[in-house]
Design an enzyme around this catalytic site. Sequence first.
Site, PDB file in Angstrom:
ATOM      1  CG  ASP A 165      -1.176  -6.513   3.575  1.00 41.03           C
ATOM      2  OD1 ASP A 165      -0.360  -7.062   4.255  1.00 41.03           O
ATOM      3  OD2 ASP A 165      -0.944  -5.467   3.147  1.00 41.03           O
ATOM      4  CD  GLU A 400       5.330  -4.668  -3.041  1.00 46.60           C
ATOM      5  OE1 GLU A 400       4.991  -3.936  -3.966  1.00 46.60           O
ATOM      6  OE2 GLU A 400       4.651  -4.552  -2.023  1.00 46.60           O
TER       7      GLU A 400
HETATM    8  C1  DGY Z   1      -0.380  -1.551   2.607  1.00 43.37           C
HETATM    9  O1  DGY Z   1      -0.547  -0.364   2.541  1.00 43.37           O
HETATM   10  O2  DGY Z   1      -0.757  -2.199   1.621  1.00 43.37           O
HETATM   11  C2  DGY Z   1       0.345  -2.173   3.746  1.00 43.37           C
HETATM   12  O3  DGY Z   1       0.623  -3.615   3.520  1.00 43.37           O
HETATM   13  C3  DGY Z   1      -0.288  -2.129   4.914  1.00 43.37           C
HETATM   14  O4  DGY Z   1       0.514  -1.929   6.181  1.00 43.37           O
END
Ligand code: DGY
Length: 435
Positions: A165, A400
């Site tokens: 992201d 994570e």
């Molecule tokens: C989040 O909510 O951070 C996810 O990566 C979006 O899909």
Amino acid sequence: MTTASLVNTAISVLRGNDTGVFTKPGPHQYPHQWNWDSALIALGLSHFDLPRAQSEIRALLSGQWQDGMLPSVVYHSIPSDYFPTPQFWQIENSPHAPRVPTTGITQPPLLATVVNIIHTRLPIPDFIREVYPALLRWHRWLHTARDADGTGLACIIHPWESGTDDSPRWLGLLAAMRPEAVPEFLRGDTRYVPAIERPNREEYERFIYLIDVFRKLKYAPAELLAHSPFLVQDILFNAILLRADEDLRTLAVSLGQPTNEIDGWLKSMRLNFNTRFWDESTGLYYDYDVRAGKPIRVNTASTFLPLFAGLPSKTQSERLVEEHLLNPNEYAPAGEVRHWVTTTARTEPTWEARRYWRGPVWIIMNWFLMEGLQRYGYDDLAEIIRQDTLDLIETAGFREYYDARDGSGCGSVDFSWSAALALELSMAPAGHSSR
Ligand code: DGY
């Protein structure tokens, strides 16, 4: 921790996140079904519960759109405090939306590869026959609805589609956007994880702004290609797609299905991948900003993904490994950095040790890297990275992502794909290679 206790703990993480229908990527932070997480979760489940691995994949495919798009998240009507809510996407305005609530964007197409790996180890011909048409439709959608320039390379329209992201490769594009108005929203992602480990507010606002653009366009694919302010050919996404096309082809052959359509995609991608992404002056692959018509010159670990798809020539692979991966200023552990492999080269000014995709170690990236290195004969280096990855997990648990300096965990706790890949790294037959 012994291998047996690591395996048992990994299984209990996956069992703990299992809702009975799908497995949450993380118990609090990610309470729905994410697309590429789910593929890796199925891979992990296949090591101890093959029927459950198959039902994980069925649950994901239940969210497929009528035009073939496989969304990034299937919500499955499970109540949660996650934002964006299913209602926020307004997918009901698209004629292609499925009956179950989902997002309106996709994610890296890892599923066909995982299905093929499982099938190679534990043949499941009936299951392959069942899921093959859905996989084919998704790949067809990627090669048509997301082909902006006839190259066969797929475009992404949102950083969330990259799965990485807030990667530094997207920051310049996001900063250049000038949203006139951003809908009101309340972030949920910093409720369970410290803000320092999550995307900054500026990026997050633009993530939401993009969703608003897409919902106004009612998710019509041609409109999205024409108007999305973010239109990118991503190295990671396309390397995964090409490898998945190869795996889809293997599945087609095993079913006696025609392969000419898939062969066409493969031919076109192989023809265009290196020309589009390879930069001879630096010996790196760079993503391509289709809207601006120029490469995004940011050095991140995505540059190694073509190894996973067998795309670099021998010389290109040597440059990637010797000039970059083993470079102590960029990726190799050195000084305060003790672990493989940071998601961004440390020479990039945007590198941050604990922030999401800006720098930490991600188990998925290490797995891609190991697979790619083995494909090119770097078995010893792959083994060093495998050991280091398992050490990280044993020391800090199934997190994570990890701070590459001291190996401490960041982001969600009890993270499903870290557990799934721990199983893969310790239990895969014949070492750990899937090829
Ligand atoms: C989040 O909510 O951070 C996810 O990566 C979006 O899909």
